[in-house]
Write a protein that holds these residues in place. Structure first.
Motif, PDB file in Angstrom:
ATOM      1  N   GLY A 135       0.844  -1.187   0.000  1.00 57.73           N
ATOM      2  CA  GLY A 135       0.000   0.000   0.000  1.00 57.73           C
ATOM      3  C   GLY A 135       0.882   1.240   0.000  1.00 57.73           C
ATOM      4  O   GLY A 135       2.002   1.223   0.494  1.00 57.73           O
ATOM      5  N   GLY A 136       0.396   2.311  -0.607  1.00 52.59           N
ATOM      6  CA  GLY A 136       1.159   3.556  -0.644  1.00 52.59           C
ATOM      7  C   GLY A 136       0.797   4.362  -1.865  1.00 52.59           C
ATOM      8  O   GLY A 136      -0.354   4.375  -2.305  1.00 52.59           O
ATOM      9  N   GLN A 137       1.802   5.004  -2.457  1.00 57.43           N
ATOM     10  CA  GLN A 137       1.597   5.821  -3.648  1.00 57.43           C
ATOM     11  C   GLN A 137       2.448   5.262  -4.780  1.00 57.43           C
ATOM     12  O   GLN A 137       3.663   5.112  -4.625  1.00 57.43           O
ATOM     13  CB  GLN A 137       1.976   7.271  -3.364  1.00 57.43           C
ATOM     14  CG  GLN A 137       1.716   8.192  -4.530  1.00 57.43           C
ATOM     15  CD  GLN A 137       2.050   9.639  -4.191  1.00 57.43           C
ATOM     16  OE1 GLN A 137       2.723   9.925  -3.207  1.00 57.43           O
ATOM     17  NE2 GLN A 137       1.583  10.540  -5.021  1.00 57.43           N
ATOM     18  N   LEU A 138       1.804   4.965  -5.908  1.00 60.30           N
ATOM     19  CA  LEU A 138       2.536   4.470  -7.068  1.00 60.30           C
ATOM     20  C   LEU A 138       3.262   5.659  -7.681  1.00 60.30           C
ATOM     21  O   LEU A 138       2.639   6.577  -8.191  1.00 60.30           O
ATOM     22  CB  LEU A 138       1.595   3.827  -8.089  1.00 60.30           C
ATOM     23  CG  LEU A 138       2.347   3.046  -9.151  1.00 60.30           C
ATOM     24  CD1 LEU A 138       1.649   1.738  -9.443  1.00 60.30           C
ATOM     25  CD2 LEU A 138       2.521   3.846 -10.403  1.00 60.30           C
ATOM     26  N   MET A 139       4.564   5.658  -7.586  1.00 62.56           N
ATOM     27  CA  MET A 139       5.360   6.808  -8.022  1.00 62.56           C
ATOM     28  C   MET A 139       5.689   6.776  -9.507  1.00 62.56           C
ATOM     29  O   MET A 139       5.647   7.799 -10.171  1.00 62.56           O
ATOM     30  CB  MET A 139       6.660   6.888  -7.214  1.00 62.56           C
ATOM     31  CG  MET A 139       6.430   7.121  -5.737  1.00 62.56           C
ATOM     32  SD  MET A 139       5.395   8.557  -5.392  1.00 62.56           S
ATOM     33  CE  MET A 139       6.437   9.874  -5.954  1.00 62.56           C
ATOM     34  N   ALA A 140       6.033   5.603 -10.037  1.00 62.35           N
ATOM     35  CA  ALA A 140       6.443   5.547 -11.437  1.00 62.35           C
ATOM     36  C   ALA A 140       6.399   4.124 -11.960  1.00 62.35           C
ATOM     37  O   ALA A 140       6.625   3.168 -11.212  1.00 62.35           O
ATOM     38  CB  ALA A 140       7.864   6.084 -11.588  1.00 62.35           C
ATOM     39  N   PHE A 141       6.108   4.015 -13.249  1.00 61.16           N
ATOM     40  CA  PHE A 141       6.279   2.749 -13.957  1.00 61.16           C
ATOM     41  C   PHE A 141       7.683   2.771 -14.546  1.00 61.16           C
ATOM     42  O   PHE A 141       8.145   3.799 -15.039  1.00 61.16           O
ATOM     43  CB  PHE A 141       5.229   2.583 -15.049  1.00 61.16           C
ATOM     44  CG  PHE A 141       3.880   2.208 -14.504  1.00 61.16           C
ATOM     45  CD1 PHE A 141       3.601   0.896 -14.161  1.00 61.16           C
ATOM     46  CD2 PHE A 141       2.902   3.172 -14.315  1.00 61.16           C
ATOM     47  CE1 PHE A 141       2.368   0.555 -13.641  1.00 61.16           C
ATOM     48  CE2 PHE A 141       1.667   2.840 -13.793  1.00 61.16           C
ATOM     49  CZ  PHE A 141       1.394   1.523 -13.451  1.00 61.16           C
ATOM     50  N   LEU A 142       8.363   1.650 -14.499  1.00 53.23           N
ATOM     51  CA  LEU A 142       9.747   1.554 -14.953  1.00 53.23           C
ATOM     52  C   LEU A 142       9.877   0.903 -16.327  1.00 53.23           C
ATOM     53  O   LEU A 142      10.982   0.805 -16.856  1.00 53.23           O
ATOM     54  CB  LEU A 142      10.575   0.786 -13.916  1.00 53.23           C
ATOM     55  CG  LEU A 142      10.482   1.349 -12.495  1.00 53.23           C
ATOM     56  CD1 LEU A 142      11.233   0.456 -11.518  1.00 53.23           C
ATOM     57  CD2 LEU A 142      10.995   2.770 -12.440  1.00 53.23           C
ATOM     58  N   VAL A 143       8.755   0.457 -16.882  1.00 56.65           N
ATOM     59  CA  VAL A 143       8.721  -0.105 -18.228  1.00 56.65           C
ATOM     60  C   VAL A 143       7.563   0.531 -18.994  1.00 56.65           C
ATOM     61  O   VAL A 143       6.617   1.024 -18.398  1.00 56.65           O
ATOM     62  CB  VAL A 143       8.590  -1.649 -18.230  1.00 56.65           C
ATOM     63  CG1 VAL A 143       9.795  -2.306 -17.604  1.00 56.65           C
ATOM     64  CG2 VAL A 143       7.332  -2.087 -17.528  1.00 56.65           C
ATOM     65  N   GLU A 144       7.658   0.501 -20.303  1.00 53.89           N
ATOM     66  CA  GLU A 144       6.627   1.079 -21.156  1.00 53.89           C
ATOM     67  C   GLU A 144       5.508   0.081 -21.405  1.00 53.89           C
ATOM     68  O   GLU A 144       5.718  -1.133 -21.381  1.00 53.89           O
ATOM     69  CB  GLU A 144       7.238   1.506 -22.499  1.00 53.89           C
ATOM     70  CG  GLU A 144       8.255   2.612 -22.396  1.00 53.89           C
ATOM     71  CD  GLU A 144       7.673   3.919 -21.897  1.00 53.89           C
ATOM     72  OE1 GLU A 144       6.543   4.258 -22.308  1.00 53.89           O
ATOM     73  OE2 GLU A 144       8.342   4.592 -21.104  1.00 53.89           O
ATOM     74  N   ASP A 145       4.331   0.600 -21.666  1.00 56.59           N
ATOM     75  CA  ASP A 145       3.181  -0.220 -22.027  1.00 56.59           C
ATOM     76  C   ASP A 145       3.517  -1.004 -23.292  1.00 56.59           C
ATOM     77  O   ASP A 145       4.023  -0.444 -24.269  1.00 56.59           O
ATOM     78  CB  ASP A 145       1.977   0.698 -22.264  1.00 56.59           C
ATOM     79  CG  ASP A 145       0.671  -0.056 -22.325  1.00 56.59           C
ATOM     80  OD1 ASP A 145       0.441  -0.924 -21.468  1.00 56.59           O
ATOM     81  OD2 ASP A 145      -0.126   0.234 -23.234  1.00 56.59           O
TER      82      ASP A 145
END
Length: 80
Positions: A55-65
């Protein structure tokens, strides 16, 4: 605040949305629970949902869609 990297649970193709015309499961900066679905990974036409795990805050995705991922590869960061 501790930071957690969310690893890919299996190898395949990483998708941030359930369908090409759908909204993303979750946006960067959004709050998440441990069981929040953040993405899915496709393996041989089977789509496997991925949860945040923390639980928390999703800060960033590290891979592209649409990018290929390997098992254990970090795909997102969560601040708890």
């Amino acid at each position: 605040m501790p930071e957690h990297l969310i690893p890919a649970p299996l190898p395949g193709t990483f998708y941030r949305r359930p369908a090409p015309d759908a909204a993303p499961y979750v946006a960067e900066g959004s709050p998440v629970e441990a069981d929040t679905v953040i993405a899915c990974i496709e393996v041989m036409k089977q789509f496997n949902e991925m949860t945040a795990g923390h639980g928390g805050q999703l800060m960033a995705f590290l891979v592209e869609d649409g990018e290929a991922v390997e098992i254990g590869q970090p795909v997102a960061r969560v601040l708890t």
